[in-house]
Motif scaffolding. Structure first.
Motif, PDB file in Angstrom:
ATOM      1  N   ASP A  65      -5.503 -28.802  18.921  1.00 25.46           N
ATOM      2  CA  ASP A  65      -4.191 -28.430  19.451  1.00 25.46           C
ATOM      3  C   ASP A  65      -4.231 -28.213  20.956  1.00 25.46           C
ATOM      4  O   ASP A  65      -3.204 -28.324  21.633  1.00 25.46           O
ATOM      5  N   ALA A  66      -5.395 -27.867  21.498  1.00 27.00           N
ATOM      6  CA  ALA A  66      -5.543 -27.581  22.922  1.00 27.00           C
ATOM      7  C   ALA A  66      -7.028 -27.626  23.273  1.00 27.00           C
ATOM      8  O   ALA A  66      -7.870 -27.835  22.394  1.00 27.00           O
ATOM      9  N   PHE A  67      -7.325 -27.415  24.548  1.00 20.73           N
ATOM     10  CA  PHE A  67      -8.714 -27.404  25.015  1.00 20.73           C
ATOM     11  C   PHE A  67      -8.946 -26.258  25.985  1.00 20.73           C
ATOM     12  O   PHE A  67      -8.055 -25.897  26.739  1.00 20.73           O
ATOM     13  N   ASN A  68     -10.149 -25.702  25.980  1.00 22.11           N
ATOM     14  CA  ASN A  68     -10.643 -24.866  27.060  1.00 22.11           C
ATOM     15  C   ASN A  68     -11.577 -25.750  27.866  1.00 22.11           C
ATOM     16  O   ASN A  68     -12.369 -26.509  27.303  1.00 22.11           O
ATOM     17  N   ILE A  69     -11.497 -25.644  29.188  1.00 15.22           N
ATOM     18  CA  ILE A  69     -12.431 -26.335  30.071  1.00 15.22           C
ATOM     19  C   ILE A  69     -13.227 -25.248  30.773  1.00 15.22           C
ATOM     20  O   ILE A  69     -12.655 -24.363  31.400  1.00 15.22           O
ATOM     21  N   ARG A  70     -14.522 -25.285  30.633  1.00 15.49           N
ATOM     22  CA  ARG A  70     -15.388 -24.255  31.199  1.00 15.49           C
ATOM     23  C   ARG A  70     -16.444 -24.909  32.080  1.00 15.49           C
ATOM     24  O   ARG A  70     -17.075 -25.880  31.680  1.00 15.49           O
ATOM     25  N   CYS A  78     -19.974 -29.099  32.796  1.00 17.92           N
ATOM     26  CA  CYS A  78     -18.626 -28.802  32.317  1.00 17.92           C
ATOM     27  C   CYS A  78     -18.604 -28.891  30.791  1.00 17.92           C
ATOM     28  O   CYS A  78     -19.207 -29.785  30.208  1.00 17.92           O
ATOM     29  N   HIS A  79     -17.921 -27.940  30.164  1.00 22.66           N
ATOM     30  CA  HIS A  79     -17.738 -27.953  28.713  1.00 22.66           C
ATOM     31  C   HIS A  79     -16.264 -28.194  28.413  1.00 22.66           C
ATOM     32  O   HIS A  79     -15.401 -27.547  28.995  1.00 22.66           O
ATOM     33  N   LEU A  80     -15.979 -29.095  27.522  1.00 15.89           N
ATOM     34  CA  LEU A  80     -14.631 -29.331  27.028  1.00 15.89           C
ATOM     35  C   LEU A  80     -14.627 -28.861  25.581  1.00 15.89           C
ATOM     36  O   LEU A  80     -15.276 -29.468  24.719  1.00 15.89           O
ATOM     37  N   ILE A  81     -13.931 -27.759  25.314  1.00 16.74           N
ATOM     38  CA  ILE A  81     -14.008 -27.097  24.011  1.00 16.74           C
ATOM     39  C   ILE A  81     -12.687 -27.268  23.272  1.00 16.74           C
ATOM     40  O   ILE A  81     -11.652 -26.781  23.732  1.00 16.74           O
ATOM     41  N   PRO A  82     -12.687 -27.970  22.141  1.00 11.42           N
ATOM     42  CA  PRO A  82     -11.448 -28.134  21.380  1.00 11.42           C
ATOM     43  C   PRO A  82     -11.028 -26.816  20.744  1.00 11.42           C
ATOM     44  O   PRO A  82     -11.870 -26.036  20.294  1.00 11.42           O
ATOM     45  N   HIS A 137      -5.640 -14.925  21.822  1.00 12.08           N
ATOM     46  CA  HIS A 137      -6.289 -15.762  22.837  1.00 12.08           C
ATOM     47  C   HIS A 137      -6.221 -15.125  24.221  1.00 12.08           C
ATOM     48  O   HIS A 137      -6.538 -15.767  25.208  1.00 12.08           O
ATOM     49  N   LYS A 138      -5.809 -13.880  24.314  1.00 11.47           N
ATOM     50  CA  LYS A 138      -5.628 -13.214  25.600  1.00 11.47           C
ATOM     51  C   LYS A 138      -6.887 -13.319  26.455  1.00 11.47           C
ATOM     52  O   LYS A 138      -7.994 -13.100  25.978  1.00 11.47           O
ATOM     53  N   GLY A 139      -6.695 -13.631  27.709  1.00 12.40           N
ATOM     54  CA  GLY A 139      -7.808 -13.719  28.635  1.00 12.40           C
ATOM     55  C   GLY A 139      -8.632 -14.986  28.485  1.00 12.40           C
ATOM     56  O   GLY A 139      -9.701 -15.099  29.056  1.00 12.40           O
ATOM     57  N   GLY A 140      -8.157 -15.947  27.706  1.00 14.90           N
ATOM     58  CA  GLY A 140      -8.898 -17.189  27.520  1.00 14.90           C
ATOM     59  C   GLY A 140     -10.148 -17.019  26.681  1.00 14.90           C
ATOM     60  O   GLY A 140     -11.102 -17.756  26.809  1.00 14.90           O
ATOM     61  N   ARG A 141     -10.121 -16.007  25.805  1.00 17.19           N
ATOM     62  CA  ARG A 141     -11.280 -15.752  24.935  1.00 17.19           C
ATOM     63  C   ARG A 141     -11.685 -17.047  24.251  1.00 17.19           C
ATOM     64  O   ARG A 141     -10.868 -17.789  23.755  1.00 17.19           O
ATOM     65  N   MET A 142     -12.977 -17.305  24.213  1.00 12.65           N
ATOM     66  CA  MET A 142     -13.461 -18.594  23.733  1.00 12.65           C
ATOM     67  C   MET A 142     -14.141 -18.524  22.375  1.00 12.65           C
ATOM     68  O   MET A 142     -14.226 -19.506  21.680  1.00 12.65           O
ATOM     69  N   ILE A 143     -14.650 -17.362  22.001  1.00 13.25           N
ATOM     70  CA  ILE A 143     -15.396 -17.259  20.750  1.00 13.25           C
ATOM     71  C   ILE A 143     -14.704 -16.232  19.848  1.00 13.25           C
ATOM     72  O   ILE A 143     -14.544 -15.077  20.231  1.00 13.25           O
ATOM     73  N   PRO A 144     -14.274 -16.645  18.654  1.00 16.92           N
ATOM     74  CA  PRO A 144     -13.633 -15.694  17.750  1.00 16.92           C
ATOM     75  C   PRO A 144     -14.482 -14.441  17.520  1.00 16.92           C
ATOM     76  O   PRO A 144     -15.700 -14.520  17.390  1.00 16.92           O
ATOM     77  N   LYS A 145     -13.821 -13.286  17.514  1.00 13.71           N
ATOM     78  CA  LYS A 145     -14.432 -11.976  17.223  1.00 13.71           C
ATOM     79  C   LYS A 145     -15.442 -11.538  18.275  1.00 13.71           C
ATOM     80  O   LYS A 145     -16.295 -10.716  18.001  1.00 13.71           O
ATOM     81  N   LYS A 146     -15.363 -12.068  19.494  1.00 12.65           N
ATOM     82  CA  LYS A 146     -16.243 -11.633  20.586  1.00 12.65           C
ATOM     83  C   LYS A 146     -15.389 -11.060  21.708  1.00 12.65           C
ATOM     84  O   LYS A 146     -14.328 -11.576  22.017  1.00 12.65           O
TER      85      LYS A 146
END
Length: 54
Positions: free
Chosen positions: A8-13, A29-33, A42-51
């Motif tokens: 549905d979207a991507f994070n670019i790190r 660069c990481h492209l994370i689906p 998803h506040k703050g661009g959190r990338m890992i569930p429960k972290k």
């Protein structure tokens, strides 16, 4: 690949520099689906569930 997994979207790190943990100095660069519903917040661009706490 996109038609198979349909994110549905991507994070670019990017990690650029020793102070952020880069140890091999090249373009890094990481492209994370991301998928709707994988996380409650998803506040703050959190990338890992429960972290992390935001």
């Amino acid at each position: 690949m996109l038609s198979k997994y349909k994110p549905d979207a991507f994070n670019i790190r990017m990690n650029c520099g020793a102070d952020v943990g880069q140890s091999v100095f090249h373009f890094h660069c990481h492209l994370i689906p991301r998928y709707n519903g994988e996380m409650d917040n998803h506040k703050g661009g959190r990338m890992i569930p429960k972290k992390g706490k935001y």
